[in-house]
Design an enzyme around this catalytic site. Structure first.
Site, PDB file in Angstrom:
ATOM      1  CG  ASP A 114       6.598  -1.359  24.489  1.00 15.76           C
ATOM      2  OD1 ASP A 114       7.098  -2.625  24.682  1.00 15.76           O
ATOM      3  OD2 ASP A 114       7.079  -0.465  24.260  1.00 15.76           O
TER       4      ASP A 114
ATOM      5  CG  HIS B 112      11.542   2.594  19.733  1.00 23.00           C
ATOM      6  ND1 HIS B 112      10.628   1.526  19.234  1.00 23.00           N
ATOM      7  CD2 HIS B 112      12.549   2.153  19.433  1.00 23.00           C
ATOM      8  CE1 HIS B 112      11.080   0.655  18.640  1.00 23.00           C
ATOM      9  NE2 HIS B 112      12.159   0.801  18.378  1.00 23.00           N
TER      10      HIS B 112
ATOM     11  CG  HIS C 154       2.067   1.929  17.218  1.00 20.54           C
ATOM     12  ND1 HIS C 154       2.251   2.132  15.647  1.00 20.54           N
ATOM     13  CD2 HIS C 154       2.816   1.138  18.012  1.00 20.54           C
ATOM     14  CE1 HIS C 154       3.543   1.506  15.831  1.00 20.54           C
ATOM     15  NE2 HIS C 154       4.085   0.098  16.541  1.00 20.54           N
TER      16      HIS C 154
HETATM   17  C1  LIG Z   1       7.063  -1.107  21.251  1.00 18.27           C
HETATM   18  C2  LIG Z   1       6.404   0.443  21.150  1.00 18.27           C
HETATM   19  O1  LIG Z   1       8.239   1.091  20.509  1.00 18.27           O
HETATM   20  S1  LIG Z   1       5.314   0.679  20.572  1.00 18.27           S
HETATM   21  C3  LIG Z   1       5.277   2.538  21.384  1.00 18.27           C
HETATM   22  C4  LIG Z   1       5.461   2.657  23.254  1.00 18.27           C
HETATM   23  N1  LIG Z   1       5.619   4.167  23.414  1.00 18.27           N
HETATM   24  C5  LIG Z   1       5.120   4.696  23.857  1.00 18.27           C
HETATM   25  O2  LIG Z   1       4.331   3.881  25.160  1.00 18.27           O
HETATM   26  C6  LIG Z   1       5.128   6.178  24.883  1.00 18.27           C
HETATM   27  C7  LIG Z   1       3.755   6.681  24.843  1.00 18.27           C
HETATM   28  N2  LIG Z   1       3.183   6.950  23.255  1.00 18.27           N
HETATM   29  C8  LIG Z   1       3.692   8.281  22.697  1.00 18.27           C
HETATM   30  O3  LIG Z   1       4.220   8.681  23.115  1.00 18.27           O
HETATM   31  C9  LIG Z   1       3.033   8.582  21.507  1.00 18.27           C
HETATM   32  O4  LIG Z   1       2.033   7.746  21.169  1.00 18.27           O
HETATM   33  C10 LIG Z   1       4.178   7.661  20.462  1.00 18.27           C
HETATM   34  C11 LIG Z   1       5.416   8.548  20.262  1.00 18.27           C
HETATM   35  C12 LIG Z   1       4.481   5.923  20.256  1.00 18.27           C
HETATM   36  C13 LIG Z   1       3.007   8.222  18.667  1.00 18.27           C
HETATM   37  O5  LIG Z   1       2.984   9.671  18.332  1.00 18.27           O
HETATM   38  P1  LIG Z   1       3.119  10.361  17.009  1.00 18.27           P
HETATM   39  O6  LIG Z   1       2.181   9.613  16.502  1.00 18.27           O
HETATM   40  O7  LIG Z   1       3.777  10.867  16.648  1.00 18.27           O
HETATM   41  O8  LIG Z   1       1.548  11.130  17.560  1.00 18.27           O
HETATM   42  P2  LIG Z   1       2.186  12.026  19.088  1.00 18.27           P
HETATM   43  O9  LIG Z   1       3.170  11.662  19.667  1.00 18.27           O
HETATM   44  O10 LIG Z   1       2.293  13.417  18.295  1.00 18.27           O
HETATM   45  O11 LIG Z   1       0.712  12.288  20.044  1.00 18.27           O
HETATM   46  C14 LIG Z   1      -0.861  12.637  18.958  1.00 18.27           C
HETATM   47  C15 LIG Z   1      -1.478  13.222  20.187  1.00 18.27           C
HETATM   48  O12 LIG Z   1      -2.154  11.689  21.532  1.00 18.27           O
HETATM   49  C16 LIG Z   1      -1.231  12.386  22.111  1.00 18.27           C
HETATM   50  N3  LIG Z   1      -1.169  11.161  22.361  1.00 18.27           N
HETATM   51  C17 LIG Z   1      -0.283  10.182  22.130  1.00 18.27           C
HETATM   52  N4  LIG Z   1       0.036   8.918  22.648  1.00 18.27           N
HETATM   53  C18 LIG Z   1      -0.640   8.987  24.085  1.00 18.27           C
HETATM   54  C19 LIG Z   1       0.063   9.171  25.410  1.00 18.27           C
HETATM   55  N5  LIG Z   1       0.926   7.634  25.315  1.00 18.27           N
HETATM   56  N6  LIG Z   1      -0.534   9.525  26.373  1.00 18.27           N
HETATM   57  C20 LIG Z   1      -0.853  10.784  26.289  1.00 18.27           C
HETATM   58  N7  LIG Z   1      -1.296  11.230  25.135  1.00 18.27           N
HETATM   59  C21 LIG Z   1      -0.838  10.608  24.012  1.00 18.27           C
HETATM   60  C22 LIG Z   1      -0.529  12.680  22.041  1.00 18.27           C
HETATM   61  O13 LIG Z   1      -0.285  13.929  23.205  1.00 18.27           O
HETATM   62  C23 LIG Z   1      -1.297  14.445  20.889  1.00 18.27           C
HETATM   63  O14 LIG Z   1      -2.434  14.607  21.504  1.00 18.27           O
HETATM   64  P3  LIG Z   1      -2.286  16.671  21.030  1.00 18.27           P
HETATM   65  O15 LIG Z   1      -2.943  16.259  19.372  1.00 18.27           O
HETATM   66  O16 LIG Z   1      -3.537  17.160  21.807  1.00 18.27           O
HETATM   67  O17 LIG Z   1      -1.110  16.990  21.231  1.00 18.27           O
HETATM   68  O1  LIG Z   2       6.750   0.547  15.246  1.00 23.40           O
HETATM   69  C1  LIG Z   2       7.193   1.282  15.899  1.00 23.40           C
HETATM   70  O2  LIG Z   2       6.972   2.739  15.650  1.00 23.40           O
HETATM   71  C2  LIG Z   2       7.161   0.787  17.187  1.00 23.40           C
HETATM   72  C3  LIG Z   2       6.949  -0.665  17.722  1.00 23.40           C
HETATM   73  O3  LIG Z   2       6.034  -1.089  18.010  1.00 23.40           O
HETATM   74  C4  LIG Z   2       7.902  -1.671  17.886  1.00 23.40           C
HETATM   75  O4  LIG Z   2       9.103  -1.333  17.241  1.00 23.40           O
HETATM   76  O5  LIG Z   2       7.976  -2.757  17.197  1.00 23.40           O
END
Ligand SMILES: CC(=O)SCCNC(=O)CCNC(=O)[C@H](O)C(C)(C)COP(=O)(O)OP(=O)(O)OC[C@H]1O[C@@H](n2cnc3c(N)ncnc32)[C@H](O)[C@@H]1OP(=O)(O)O
Ligand SMILES: O=C([O-])CC(=O)C(=O)O
Length: 383
Positions: free
Chosen positions: A325, A226, A274
Protein backbone atom coordinates in the site's frame (compact mmCIF):
# COMPACT_ATOMS: atom_id res chain seq x y z
CA UNK A 1 -14.69 -13.31 36.44
CA UNK A 2 -13.44 -16.71 35.35
CA UNK A 3 -10.55 -17.77 33.16
CA UNK A 4 -11.77 -21.29 32.48
CA UNK A 5 -9.84 -22.06 29.32
CA UNK A 6 -6.14 -22.41 28.86
CA UNK A 7 -5.28 -18.93 27.66
CA UNK A 8 -2.01 -20.25 26.17
CA UNK A 9 -4.21 -21.70 23.44
CA UNK A 10 -5.44 -18.28 22.39
CA UNK A 11 -3.84 -16.98 19.20
CA UNK A 12 -4.86 -13.33 19.09
CA UNK A 13 -5.59 -12.29 15.53
CA UNK A 14 -4.95 -15.93 14.52
CA UNK A 15 -1.28 -14.88 14.23
CA UNK A 16 0.84 -17.82 13.12
CA UNK A 17 -2.17 -20.15 12.84
CA UNK A 18 -2.34 -22.30 9.70
CA UNK A 19 -6.05 -22.60 8.91
CA UNK A 20 -6.20 -24.64 5.68
CA UNK A 21 -4.42 -25.53 2.46
CA UNK A 22 -4.51 -23.29 -0.59
CA UNK A 23 -3.09 -23.91 -4.07
CA UNK A 24 -3.78 -20.37 -5.25
CA UNK A 25 -0.79 -18.46 -3.91
CA UNK A 26 2.23 -19.01 -1.73
CA UNK A 27 3.46 -16.18 0.48
CA UNK A 28 6.96 -17.00 1.70
CA UNK A 29 8.35 -14.41 4.12
CA UNK A 30 11.68 -16.27 4.42
CA UNK A 31 12.52 -16.02 0.75
CA UNK A 32 10.47 -12.83 0.40
CA UNK A 33 8.52 -14.32 -2.46
CA UNK A 34 4.95 -14.53 -3.68
CA UNK A 35 3.83 -17.13 -6.19
CA UNK A 36 0.48 -17.31 -7.99
CA UNK A 37 -0.04 -21.02 -8.75
CA UNK A 38 3.75 -21.37 -8.74
CA UNK A 39 4.66 -18.35 -10.88
CA UNK A 40 6.64 -15.52 -9.19
CA UNK A 41 4.46 -12.43 -9.15
CA UNK A 42 7.39 -10.33 -10.40
CA UNK A 43 7.51 -12.37 -13.62
CA UNK A 44 3.76 -12.13 -14.07
CA UNK A 45 3.84 -8.36 -13.51
CA UNK A 46 6.64 -7.95 -16.06
CA UNK A 47 5.26 -10.19 -18.80
CA UNK A 48 1.50 -10.72 -18.45
CA UNK A 49 -1.71 -8.74 -18.69
CA UNK A 50 -4.22 -8.53 -15.85
CA UNK A 51 -6.58 -10.70 -17.90
CA UNK A 52 -3.97 -13.48 -18.15
CA UNK A 53 -3.28 -13.28 -14.42
CA UNK A 54 -6.99 -13.40 -13.57
CA UNK A 55 -7.37 -16.52 -15.71
CA UNK A 56 -4.33 -18.09 -14.02
CA UNK A 57 -5.64 -17.37 -10.52
CA UNK A 58 -9.05 -18.88 -11.31
CA UNK A 59 -7.91 -21.84 -13.42
CA UNK A 60 -4.46 -22.74 -12.11
CA UNK A 61 -2.76 -22.40 -15.53
CA UNK A 62 -2.05 -19.53 -17.87
CA UNK A 63 -4.56 -19.38 -20.76
CA UNK A 64 -3.82 -20.65 -24.25
CA UNK A 65 -4.07 -18.11 -27.07
CA UNK A 66 -7.66 -19.13 -27.86
CA UNK A 67 -8.71 -19.28 -24.21
CA UNK A 68 -7.37 -15.77 -23.69
CA UNK A 69 -9.21 -14.40 -26.72
CA UNK A 70 -12.51 -15.93 -25.57
CA UNK A 71 -11.95 -14.66 -22.02
CA UNK A 72 -11.12 -11.13 -23.22
CA UNK A 73 -14.27 -11.11 -25.34
CA UNK A 74 -16.40 -12.04 -22.31
CA UNK A 75 -14.69 -9.50 -20.05
CA UNK A 76 -15.09 -6.70 -22.60
CA UNK A 77 -18.77 -7.56 -23.10
CA UNK A 78 -19.45 -7.23 -19.35
CA UNK A 79 -17.92 -3.79 -18.73
CA UNK A 80 -20.92 -1.47 -19.06
CA UNK A 81 -22.35 -0.08 -15.83
CA UNK A 82 -25.55 -1.98 -14.96
CA UNK A 83 -28.38 0.61 -15.19
CA UNK A 84 -29.88 -0.41 -11.84
CA UNK A 85 -26.48 -0.15 -10.16
CA UNK A 86 -26.10 3.30 -11.71
CA UNK A 87 -29.47 4.39 -10.35
CA UNK A 88 -28.55 3.12 -6.88
CA UNK A 89 -25.17 4.88 -6.99
CA UNK A 90 -26.87 8.10 -8.07
CA UNK A 91 -29.06 7.89 -4.94
CA UNK A 92 -26.07 7.54 -2.59
CA UNK A 93 -24.71 10.71 -0.97
CA UNK A 94 -21.28 11.82 -2.10
CA UNK A 95 -20.41 12.06 1.60
CA UNK A 96 -20.31 8.26 1.82
CA UNK A 97 -16.98 6.55 1.22
CA UNK A 98 -16.42 5.06 -2.26
CA UNK A 99 -15.85 1.70 -0.52
CA UNK A 100 -19.49 1.92 0.63
CA UNK A 101 -20.42 2.35 -3.03
CA UNK A 102 -18.37 -0.73 -4.05
CA UNK A 103 -19.90 -2.79 -1.25
CA UNK A 104 -23.41 -1.71 -2.24
CA UNK A 105 -22.76 -2.34 -5.94
CA UNK A 106 -21.51 -5.89 -5.25
CA UNK A 107 -24.64 -6.54 -3.23
CA UNK A 108 -26.97 -5.11 -5.90
CA UNK A 109 -25.23 -7.13 -8.61
CA UNK A 110 -25.80 -10.24 -6.51
CA UNK A 111 -29.49 -9.44 -6.01
CA UNK A 112 -29.87 -9.00 -9.77
CA UNK A 113 -27.95 -12.12 -10.83
CA UNK A 114 -30.43 -14.91 -11.70
CA UNK A 115 -27.72 -17.47 -10.88
CA UNK A 116 -26.77 -15.87 -7.54
CA UNK A 117 -27.81 -18.92 -5.54
CA UNK A 118 -26.12 -21.44 -7.87
CA UNK A 119 -22.81 -22.31 -6.21
CA UNK A 120 -21.57 -24.77 -8.83
CA UNK A 121 -18.01 -24.05 -9.98
CA UNK A 122 -19.30 -23.20 -13.45
CA UNK A 123 -21.80 -20.63 -12.12
CA UNK A 124 -19.28 -19.21 -9.67
CA UNK A 125 -16.67 -18.75 -12.40
CA UNK A 126 -19.24 -16.89 -14.50
CA UNK A 127 -20.17 -14.69 -11.52
CA UNK A 128 -16.50 -14.03 -10.74
CA UNK A 129 -15.85 -12.95 -14.31
CA UNK A 130 -18.98 -10.77 -14.33
CA UNK A 131 -17.90 -9.00 -11.12
CA UNK A 132 -14.33 -8.57 -12.38
CA UNK A 133 -15.66 -7.01 -15.60
CA UNK A 134 -18.26 -4.84 -13.84
CA UNK A 135 -16.34 -3.33 -10.92
CA UNK A 136 -14.13 -0.88 -12.87
CA UNK A 137 -17.25 0.90 -14.16
CA UNK A 138 -18.53 1.26 -10.57
CA UNK A 139 -15.22 2.67 -9.30
CA UNK A 140 -14.71 4.94 -12.32
CA UNK A 141 -18.27 6.29 -12.38
CA UNK A 142 -18.28 6.96 -8.64
CA UNK A 143 -15.15 9.09 -8.87
CA UNK A 144 -16.59 10.93 -11.88
CA UNK A 145 -19.97 11.71 -10.31
CA UNK A 146 -18.22 13.11 -7.23
CA UNK A 147 -16.40 15.50 -9.58
CA UNK A 148 -19.69 16.42 -11.30
CA UNK A 149 -18.73 14.49 -14.46
CA UNK A 150 -20.84 12.19 -16.67
CA UNK A 151 -20.49 8.44 -17.08
CA UNK A 152 -17.94 7.37 -19.70
CA UNK A 153 -18.95 4.26 -21.65
CA UNK A 154 -16.38 1.42 -21.84
CA UNK A 155 -14.24 0.79 -24.93
CA UNK A 156 -14.06 -2.76 -26.23
CA UNK A 157 -10.85 -2.03 -28.15
CA UNK A 158 -8.86 -1.47 -24.94
CA UNK A 159 -7.39 -3.97 -22.48
CA UNK A 160 -8.68 -4.16 -18.88
CA UNK A 161 -6.32 -1.58 -17.39
CA UNK A 162 -6.41 0.89 -20.30
CA UNK A 163 -10.20 0.75 -20.31
CA UNK A 164 -10.34 1.25 -16.52
CA UNK A 165 -8.34 4.48 -16.93
CA UNK A 166 -10.43 5.50 -19.94
CA UNK A 167 -13.70 5.11 -18.00
CA UNK A 168 -12.26 7.06 -15.06
CA UNK A 169 -10.70 9.99 -16.89
CA UNK A 170 -12.39 10.01 -20.31
CA UNK A 171 -9.03 10.22 -22.11
CA UNK A 172 -6.71 7.49 -23.32
CA UNK A 173 -3.83 7.07 -20.88
CA UNK A 174 -0.21 6.94 -22.07
CA UNK A 175 1.27 3.42 -22.35
CA UNK A 176 3.67 4.16 -19.44
CA UNK A 177 0.71 4.99 -17.19
CA UNK A 178 -1.34 1.98 -18.30
CA UNK A 179 1.59 -0.33 -17.60
CA UNK A 180 2.24 1.04 -14.09
CA UNK A 181 -1.46 0.77 -13.27
CA UNK A 182 -1.59 -2.78 -14.66
CA UNK A 183 1.37 -3.77 -12.48
CA UNK A 184 -0.53 -2.54 -9.41
CA UNK A 185 -3.62 -4.53 -10.44
CA UNK A 186 -1.54 -7.72 -10.89
CA UNK A 187 0.23 -7.27 -7.55
CA UNK A 188 -3.02 -6.61 -5.65
CA UNK A 189 -4.89 -9.58 -7.18
CA UNK A 190 -4.13 -12.28 -4.60
CA UNK A 191 -2.37 -12.78 -1.26
CA UNK A 192 -3.43 -16.03 0.45
CA UNK A 193 -5.35 -15.82 3.75
CA UNK A 194 -5.29 -12.05 4.33
CA UNK A 195 -8.16 -10.59 6.40
CA UNK A 196 -10.55 -9.89 3.51
CA UNK A 197 -9.94 -13.23 1.77
CA UNK A 198 -10.38 -15.05 5.05
CA UNK A 199 -13.64 -13.14 5.52
CA UNK A 200 -14.79 -14.36 2.11
CA UNK A 201 -13.86 -17.93 3.06
CA UNK A 202 -15.72 -17.69 6.41
CA UNK A 203 -18.90 -16.50 4.66
CA UNK A 204 -18.52 -19.19 1.98
CA UNK A 205 -18.02 -21.87 4.63
CA UNK A 206 -21.64 -21.35 5.72
CA UNK A 207 -22.64 -22.15 2.10
CA UNK A 208 -23.78 -18.58 1.53
CA UNK A 209 -23.49 -17.35 -2.09
CA UNK A 210 -20.48 -15.75 -3.84
CA UNK A 211 -21.85 -12.19 -3.84
CA UNK A 212 -22.45 -12.33 -0.06
CA UNK A 213 -18.85 -13.42 0.45
CA UNK A 214 -17.47 -10.70 -1.84
CA UNK A 215 -19.63 -8.03 -0.20
CA UNK A 216 -18.31 -9.04 3.23
CA UNK A 217 -14.73 -9.09 1.91
CA UNK A 218 -15.11 -5.53 0.64
CA UNK A 219 -16.12 -4.53 4.17
CA UNK A 220 -13.00 -6.19 5.58
CA UNK A 221 -10.73 -4.56 3.02
CA UNK A 222 -11.97 -1.08 3.89
CA UNK A 223 -10.12 -0.82 7.22
CA UNK A 224 -6.84 1.10 7.40
CA UNK A 225 -4.99 -1.91 8.83
CA UNK A 226 -5.69 -3.68 5.52
CA UNK A 227 -6.62 -2.14 2.13
CA UNK A 228 -7.53 1.26 3.52
CA UNK A 229 -3.83 1.86 4.15
CA UNK A 230 -3.19 2.96 0.55
CA UNK A 231 -5.47 5.97 1.15
CA UNK A 232 -3.87 6.68 4.52
CA UNK A 233 -0.40 6.74 2.90
CA UNK A 234 -1.45 9.56 0.60
CA UNK A 235 -3.12 11.40 3.48
CA UNK A 236 0.26 11.27 5.21
CA UNK A 237 1.96 12.72 2.10
CA UNK A 238 -0.67 15.48 2.06
CA UNK A 239 -0.23 16.17 5.76
CA UNK A 240 3.51 16.56 5.23
CA UNK A 241 2.69 18.79 2.25
CA UNK A 242 3.14 18.17 -1.47
CA UNK A 243 4.91 20.93 -3.38
CA UNK A 244 5.65 20.02 -7.04
CA UNK A 245 8.36 22.73 -7.15
CA UNK A 246 10.30 21.26 -4.25
CA UNK A 247 13.53 19.30 -4.78
CA UNK A 248 13.87 15.63 -3.92
CA UNK A 249 16.29 16.44 -1.09
CA UNK A 250 14.10 19.13 0.54
CA UNK A 251 10.99 16.95 0.38
CA UNK A 252 12.95 14.04 1.82
CA UNK A 253 14.21 16.13 4.75
CA UNK A 254 10.68 17.30 5.61
CA UNK A 255 9.35 13.72 5.39
CA UNK A 256 12.11 12.46 7.68
CA UNK A 257 11.32 15.14 10.26
CA UNK A 258 7.61 14.26 10.05
CA UNK A 259 8.31 10.55 10.57
CA UNK A 260 10.65 11.19 13.50
CA UNK A 261 7.91 13.22 15.22
CA UNK A 262 5.25 10.62 14.43
CA UNK A 263 7.32 7.80 15.88
CA UNK A 264 8.25 9.86 18.93
CA UNK A 265 4.49 10.32 19.47
CA UNK A 266 4.12 6.49 19.11
CA UNK A 267 1.94 6.87 16.02
CA UNK A 268 1.25 3.92 13.76
CA UNK A 269 2.15 5.00 10.25
CA UNK A 270 0.04 3.34 7.57
CA UNK A 271 1.79 1.65 4.65
CA UNK A 272 4.45 0.11 6.88
CA UNK A 273 4.60 -3.31 8.50
CA UNK A 274 2.94 -6.59 7.65
CA UNK A 275 1.55 -9.54 9.57
CA UNK A 276 3.46 -12.10 7.50
CA UNK A 277 6.44 -10.32 5.91
CA UNK A 278 8.82 -9.07 8.55
CA UNK A 279 11.74 -8.25 6.21
CA UNK A 280 9.82 -6.41 3.50
CA UNK A 281 6.82 -7.10 1.29
CA UNK A 282 7.73 -9.22 -1.77
CA UNK A 283 5.65 -6.96 -4.05
CA UNK A 284 7.16 -3.63 -3.05
CA UNK A 285 10.27 -3.62 -5.30
CA UNK A 286 8.12 -4.27 -8.38
CA UNK A 287 5.57 -1.59 -7.45
CA UNK A 288 8.33 0.84 -6.46
CA UNK A 289 9.83 0.44 -9.96
CA UNK A 290 6.39 1.20 -11.44
CA UNK A 291 6.13 4.26 -9.18
CA UNK A 292 9.61 5.39 -10.29
CA UNK A 293 8.43 5.18 -13.91
CA UNK A 294 5.40 7.34 -13.08
CA UNK A 295 7.57 9.87 -11.21
CA UNK A 296 9.80 10.13 -14.30
CA UNK A 297 6.81 10.32 -16.65
CA UNK A 298 5.10 13.09 -14.66
CA UNK A 299 8.39 14.80 -13.65
CA UNK A 300 7.63 14.77 -9.90
CA UNK A 301 10.90 14.12 -8.00
CA UNK A 302 9.47 15.62 -4.80
CA UNK A 303 7.09 12.64 -4.52
CA UNK A 304 10.13 10.36 -4.49
CA UNK A 305 11.67 12.64 -1.83
CA UNK A 306 8.66 12.18 0.44
CA UNK A 307 8.68 8.43 -0.25
CA UNK A 308 12.38 8.04 0.48
CA UNK A 309 12.28 10.23 3.60
CA UNK A 310 9.47 8.30 5.29
CA UNK A 311 10.91 4.93 4.33
CA UNK A 312 14.42 5.77 5.50
CA UNK A 313 13.35 7.24 8.85
CA UNK A 314 11.06 4.28 9.60
CA UNK A 315 13.82 1.84 8.72
CA UNK A 316 16.42 3.65 10.85
CA UNK A 317 14.11 4.02 13.84
CA UNK A 318 12.24 0.70 13.86
CA UNK A 319 13.49 -1.47 10.99
CA UNK A 320 9.89 -1.72 9.72
CA UNK A 321 9.58 -2.00 5.93
CA UNK A 322 6.88 -0.66 3.58
CA UNK A 323 4.04 -2.87 2.41
CA UNK A 324 2.38 -2.80 -1.03
CA UNK A 325 0.00 0.00 0.00
CA UNK A 326 2.99 2.33 0.41
CA UNK A 327 4.03 2.65 -3.28
CA UNK A 328 0.49 2.27 -4.66
CA UNK A 329 -0.76 5.34 -2.75
CA UNK A 330 1.52 7.88 -4.50
CA UNK A 331 1.25 5.93 -7.80
CA UNK A 332 -2.54 6.31 -7.83
CA UNK A 333 -2.21 9.98 -6.85
CA UNK A 334 0.12 10.66 -9.78
CA UNK A 335 -2.22 8.88 -12.19
CA UNK A 336 -4.96 11.27 -11.04
CA UNK A 337 -7.22 9.20 -8.79
CA UNK A 338 -8.80 10.94 -5.80
CA UNK A 339 -7.58 9.48 -2.50
CA UNK A 340 -10.92 7.85 -1.49
CA UNK A 341 -10.88 5.91 -4.79
CA UNK A 342 -7.62 4.12 -3.92
CA UNK A 343 -9.06 1.23 -1.88
CA UNK A 344 -11.83 0.61 -4.46
CA UNK A 345 -9.01 0.09 -7.00
CA UNK A 346 -7.70 -2.63 -4.68
CA UNK A 347 -11.23 -4.13 -4.63
CA UNK A 348 -11.39 -4.25 -8.42
CA UNK A 349 -8.21 -6.31 -8.50
CA UNK A 350 -8.70 -8.46 -5.37
CA UNK A 351 -12.10 -9.66 -6.64
CA UNK A 352 -10.00 -12.16 -8.57
CA UNK A 353 -8.32 -13.59 -5.47
CA UNK A 354 -11.46 -13.53 -3.32
CA UNK A 355 -13.51 -15.43 -5.88
CA UNK A 356 -10.73 -17.99 -6.44
CA UNK A 357 -10.69 -18.63 -2.68
CA UNK A 358 -14.49 -18.88 -2.58
CA UNK A 359 -14.36 -21.63 -5.21
CA UNK A 360 -11.47 -23.38 -3.46
CA UNK A 361 -13.28 -23.27 -0.10
CA UNK A 362 -16.33 -24.90 -1.66
CA UNK A 363 -14.26 -27.73 -3.15
CA UNK A 364 -13.43 -29.04 0.33
CA UNK A 365 -15.68 -27.13 2.69
CA UNK A 366 -15.77 -27.22 6.46
CA UNK A 367 -17.72 -24.63 8.45
CA UNK A 368 -15.23 -22.13 9.91
CA UNK A 369 -16.12 -21.81 13.55
CA UNK A 370 -13.27 -21.36 16.05
CA UNK A 371 -13.61 -21.52 19.84
CA UNK A 372 -13.40 -18.68 22.34
CA UNK A 373 -12.19 -18.58 25.94
CA UNK A 374 -14.97 -17.21 28.17
CA UNK A 375 -13.89 -14.49 30.61
CA UNK A 376 -17.29 -13.05 31.61
CA UNK A 377 -19.06 -13.39 34.98
CA UNK A 378 -19.48 -16.81 36.66
CA UNK A 379 -22.88 -18.41 36.25
CA UNK A 380 -25.55 -16.38 38.07
CA UNK A 381 -29.34 -16.36 38.24
CA UNK A 382 -32.23 -13.93 38.13
CA UNK A 383 -33.44 -13.05 41.69
C1 LIG B 1 -2.14 -4.78 1.55
C2 LIG B 1 -2.17 -4.82 3.02
O1 LIG B 1 -3.20 -5.00 3.62
S1 LIG B 1 -0.70 -4.66 3.82
C3 LIG B 1 -1.10 -4.00 5.43
C4 LIG B 1 -1.57 -2.59 5.34
N1 LIG B 1 -1.72 -2.01 6.67
C5 LIG B 1 -0.97 -1.01 7.13
O2 LIG B 1 -0.11 -0.47 6.46
C6 LIG B 1 -1.30 -0.55 8.51
C7 LIG B 1 -0.06 -0.23 9.34
N2 LIG B 1 0.58 -1.44 9.78
C8 LIG B 1 0.13 -2.13 10.88
O3 LIG B 1 -0.80 -1.72 11.57
C9 LIG B 1 0.76 -3.47 11.19
O4 LIG B 1 2.08 -3.51 10.70
C10 LIG B 1 -0.06 -4.64 10.66
C11 LIG B 1 -1.46 -4.61 11.25
C12 LIG B 1 -0.15 -4.58 9.13
C13 LIG B 1 0.63 -5.96 11.02
O5 LIG B 1 0.67 -5.96 12.35
P1 LIG B 1 1.10 -7.13 13.36
O6 LIG B 1 1.80 -8.23 12.70
O7 LIG B 1 -0.10 -7.46 14.16
O8 LIG B 1 2.15 -6.36 14.18
P2 LIG B 1 1.84 -5.29 15.30
O9 LIG B 1 0.79 -4.32 14.88
O10 LIG B 1 1.58 -6.05 16.56
O11 LIG B 1 3.22 -4.56 15.37
C14 LIG B 1 4.41 -5.09 15.96
C15 LIG B 1 5.24 -3.92 16.43
O12 LIG B 1 5.61 -3.12 15.31
C16 LIG B 1 5.04 -1.82 15.42
N3 LIG B 1 4.48 -1.46 14.13
C17 LIG B 1 3.96 -2.28 13.21
N4 LIG B 1 3.54 -1.59 12.17
C18 LIG B 1 3.80 -0.29 12.43
C19 LIG B 1 3.57 0.91 11.74
N5 LIG B 1 2.97 0.87 10.53
N6 LIG B 1 3.94 2.07 12.28
C20 LIG B 1 4.55 2.08 13.50
N7 LIG B 1 4.78 0.96 14.23
C21 LIG B 1 4.41 -0.19 13.69
C22 LIG B 1 3.92 -1.95 16.44
O13 LIG B 1 3.64 -0.73 17.07
C23 LIG B 1 4.48 -2.99 17.37
O14 LIG B 1 5.42 -2.38 18.19
P3 LIG B 1 5.57 -2.81 19.73
O15 LIG B 1 5.96 -4.26 19.68
O16 LIG B 1 6.60 -1.89 20.26
O17 LIG B 1 4.21 -2.62 20.31
O1 LIG C 1 -1.63 -10.52 3.47
C1 LIG C 1 -2.05 -9.62 4.21
O2 LIG C 1 -2.24 -9.76 5.44
C2 LIG C 1 -2.36 -8.28 3.66
C3 LIG C 1 -1.86 -8.09 2.29
O3 LIG C 1 -0.70 -7.81 2.07
C4 LIG C 1 -2.77 -8.31 1.19
O4 LIG C 1 -3.93 -8.69 1.42
O5 LIG C 1 -2.37 -8.09 0.03
Amino acid sequence: MTQQSNTDEIKKGLAGVVVDFTAISKVNPDTNSLLYHGYPVQELAARCTMEEVAWLIWNGELPSHDQLLAFERQERAGRALDPVVKRVIDELPTTCHPMDVCRTAASVLGARDPKAADSSREANLAKALALFAAMPAVVAYDQRRRRGEELVEPREDLGYSANFLWMTFGVEAAPEVVRAFEVSMILYAEHSFNASTFTARVVTSTLADLHSAVTAAIGALKGPLHGGANEAVMETFEEIGINPDESHEDAKARAKAWMDNALAAKKKVMGFGHRVYKHGDSRVPTMKAALDDLITYYGRPEILGLYDGLEQSMDEAKGIKPNLDYPTGPAYHLIGFDIPTFTPLFVASRIVGWTAHIMEQLENNSLIRPLSAYNGPDERHLD
